[in-house]
Design an enzyme around this catalytic site. Structure first.
Site, mmCIF file in Angstrom:
data_model
loop_
_atom_site.group_PDB
_atom_site.id
_atom_site.type_symbol
_atom_site.label_atom_id
_atom_site.label_comp_id
_atom_site.label_asym_id
_atom_site.label_seq_id
_atom_site.Cartn_x
_atom_site.Cartn_y
_atom_site.Cartn_z
ATOM 1 C CG ASN A 80 4.709 -4.459 6.557
ATOM 2 O OD1 ASN A 80 5.448 -4.660 7.513
ATOM 3 N ND2 ASN A 80 4.291 -5.428 5.746
ATOM 4 C CD GLU A 81 -1.303 0.522 8.974
ATOM 5 O OE1 GLU A 81 -1.145 1.193 7.943
ATOM 6 O OE2 GLU A 81 -2.428 0.138 9.355
ATOM 7 N N PRO A 82 2.717 2.974 7.813
ATOM 8 C CG PRO A 82 1.724 4.946 7.096
ATOM 9 C CD PRO A 82 1.406 3.547 7.507
ATOM 10 C CB SER A 94 6.742 -0.796 8.067
ATOM 11 O OG SER A 94 5.524 -0.910 8.747
ATOM 12 C CB THR A 130 -5.526 0.712 8.802
ATOM 13 O OG1 THR A 130 -4.462 1.239 8.026
ATOM 14 C CG2 THR A 130 -5.729 -0.756 8.488
#
Ligand code: GLP
Length: 636
Positions: free
Chosen positions: A161-163, A165, A180
């Site tokens: 869940n990347e920025p 999300s 990432t």
């Protein structure tokens, strides 16, 4: 819990337990998981675990495997759901999380295969949505997750869940952040090979777990941990959404905790015990914050910044300033091996014995010159007996094309000098064939690794020569844990420890230089340092060891702050240029990434750190040097 303890943590919005070492935290979590499994089993019920991948949980999984083998912990009543999987990777891919989980855990315990759930990276695009919904349904059908283990990425992601999300997000297909992907580049042998997408449980899915533990090790995670724990929750840092959960804990090591307010400036959050280190840390912080040299700090500067109790104890400012100024001043020494025939009462290193036998441990070739290239040169020039010990061959970090070029060169040379193909020529030909037939992501054969290791030896010799260290003063240990391992999965054994202990016994040094213990424990540097630490502990009783000092240096990781340094070795402009030259010889380690990505080369980082520290000393009102290399005294 004491009053002071709570006060120091008042900025923390998540219960955060700090452990001396990652293994201490892992043991506690493993015990909790084992208790859950046994309780459920006694009730005839299943325990449902949410599991994570990455380097972080590996030591936890090792504990669980040990408990299974030695303590009879059974996983027959366990159901697991993994957080995520790269999209587009089949299970058979060596970097798939499916492979990872089986190698690191499932292959070694008695969990029934049908109880293992890992997102499927190969679901056709059109079916992804339905598949993800099905994953959520399966979690719900077994009663939800009892215990969720999390790591954290440097973007603040949990799962993938990347920025961006949201708190409500559920299991879905996501795009990976560029940071990432860069962090995964080493595993995938290059940025270009890292998948762009992944399937991950959502933040909402994770928050539904009844109990959540997030693990983090090493200073690389310090900043993101501090933000997740102390900043208001926001989708720019998805881990911060954990703040809303009733039963979540962060269990982290000292290094990962180092950016929390209670560690960095505890005087801002409550009463502090003013130890010598805390005092120095506070004065340096104040001087840097106000951009005023230490000797110009006023009483009101202290009291306006939460340090009036320091003044009460150790004030007024005038005397305190002078004392800390002198302490900092005394860290500076152009004589890293001690200055012979000089009064050494205020010097970081003792004058006698002279010359000293010095051992510099370098986890891989190049860490030595990156961290202390200028100091190595000084030690040699000042007449000390310097031996550089490379603990590992570093062959995992050599790109294939370097090995190809070397194999071609050897082939051609043997053709020039040998009428019939000899052993060397055959070796080169074998390596060439193996490199050509190597499939993507396949590990290197022992022969390829050997050649790559030899390349790094050559670079190390050339590099050290510029520092005045001849090849007879270099030891290549090629520790076995590295030769049989791969990144994230190193597992040193007693033979590795015996080799390090043996070399120390053999050389009986007066001074040891080694990298510190602030890295992720699965990294090569951390594994190598741990071996040095254990060897030193084993040798503590030896007469020569009682007269030995251990100094820690940093490679290109986060540099130490000015308050943390015990010895600051000034580096002149000429010496800095020579150090950069020494780093250049590690040719195979130059970045493979095109220059326009803005990534800095390691020599640039080293230079920046060394110059930055000199500027920091200047700002404190000490001396204005071109560059400084820093060391911390380490007590065994
Ligand atoms: C990956 C995983 C995360 C993990 C993160 C940190 O992105 N999807 O679940 O927490 O990496 O990795 P490491 O533990 O190797 O630092």
């Amino acid at each position: 819990m004491s009053h002071r303890f709570i006060e120091a943590q008042q900025r923390e919005r998540i219960v955060t337990e700090v452990f001396p070492r990652a293994d201490d935290a892992c043991l506690q979590v493993a015990n909790e998981i084992a208790a859950l499994i046994r309780n459920r089993s006694a009730e005839g019920k299943m325990a449902v675990l949410g599991l994570a991948t990455g380097s972080t949980p590996v030591r936890l999984y090792r504990q669980l495997i040990r408990m299974h083998r030695e303590e009879g912990l059974s996983f027959r009543n366990v159901i697991t759901f993994n957080l995520d999987e790269y999209y587009g990777l089949p299970r058979t891919h060596p970097e798939s999380y499916w492979q990872f989980m089986h190698k690191q855990l499932f292959d070694h315990i008695d969990i029934p295969a049908e109880n293992v759930n890992i997102p499927d990276g190969m679901v056709p695009r059109a079916e992804v949505f339905a598949w993800c919904k099905g994953y959520e349904d399966r979690i719900r059908a077994v009663g939800g997750l009892d215990f969720q283990i999390l790591g954290i990425g440097r973007t603040g992601h949990i799962g993938f869940n990347e920025p961006g999300s949201t708190r409500e997000s559920r299991t879905r297909l996501v795009t990976l952040d560029s940071l990432t992907r860069r962090d995964a580049a080493r595993d995938f042998l290059g940025d270009a090979n890292v998948p762009r997408f992944a399937i991950t449980m959502g933040v909402g899915t994770i928050l539904d777990a009844r109990s959540i533990v997030l693990l983090a090790w090493g200073e690389g995670k310090a900043s993101v941990i501090a933000q997740a724990v102390e900043m208001p929750p926001s989708d720019s840092l998805p881990a911060s959404f954990l703040q809303g959960h009733a039963k979540v804990r962060f269990m982290i090591d000292q290094a990962a905790a180092s950016a929390l307010t209670r560690m960095r400036h505890p005087w801002l959050v409550g009463a502090v015990e003013w130890t010598p280190f805390r005092t120095r840390q506070a004065v340096v912080w104040l001087s840097q914050k106000l951009q005023k040299p230490v000797l110009k700090l006023l009483d009101e500067d202290y009291s306006e910044h939460g340090m009036s109790d320091l003044l009460v104890e150790q004030g007024p400012a005038y005397g305190l300033n002078i004392r800390i100024f002198n302490e900092l001043q005394h860290t500076i020494s152009g004589w890293p091996g001690g200055k012979p025939n000089a009064d050494d009462a205020q010097r970081p290193e003792r004058a006698n014995p002279f010359p000293k036998r010095v051992v510099i441990f370098s986890p891989e070739p190049s860490h030595d010159v990156l961290g202390m290239g200028g100091t190595i040169r000084r030690l040699v020039e000042q007449g000390h007996d310097v031996t550089v010990v490379y603990q590992t061959s570093g062959n995992l970090a050599v790109p294939d094309d370097e090995a190809e070029m070397a194999a071609d060169l050897i082939s051609e040379l043997s053709g020039v000098f040998e009428r019939q193909e000899g052993a060397t020529g055959r070796f080169a030909r074998d390596v060439r064939t193996q490199l050509e037939s190597k499939t993507a992501f396949e590990g290197d054969s022992p022969q390829i690794r050997r050649l790559k290791g030899l390349l790094r030896r050559g670079e190390a010799r050339a590099s050290l020569q510029t520092c005045g260290v001849g090849k007879e003063r270099i030891r290549f240990m090629d520790l076995a844990f590295y030769e049989r391992g791969r990144y994230r999965q190193f597992n040193p054994d007693d033979a590795d420890l015996a080799s390090v202990t043996g070399i120390l016994k053999d050389l009986a040094p007066h001074q040891i230089f080694a990298t510190g213990d602030r890295d992720d424990p699965s990294s090569v540097t951390a594994v190598c340092f741990d071996l040095v630490r254990r060897a030193c502990a084993a040798l503590r009783g030896e007469p020569w060891f009682r007269d030995c000092r251990v100094w820690l240096y940093r490679g290109v990781e986060t540099p130490w702050g000015a308050a943390e340094i015990d010895m600051a070795v000034p580096i002149s402009p000429r010496e800095l240029a020579q150090k950069t030259q020494a780093i250049f010889y590690h040719k195979s380690q130059r970045s493979q990434t095109p220059v326009d990505t803005g990534l800095r080369e390691s020599w640039q980082q080293a230079e920046q750190h060394n110059r930055g520290l000199a500027a920091a000393y200047d700002g404190l009102g000490l001396a204005n040097y071109e560059a400084i290399e820093a060391f911390q005294r380490w007590s065994v």
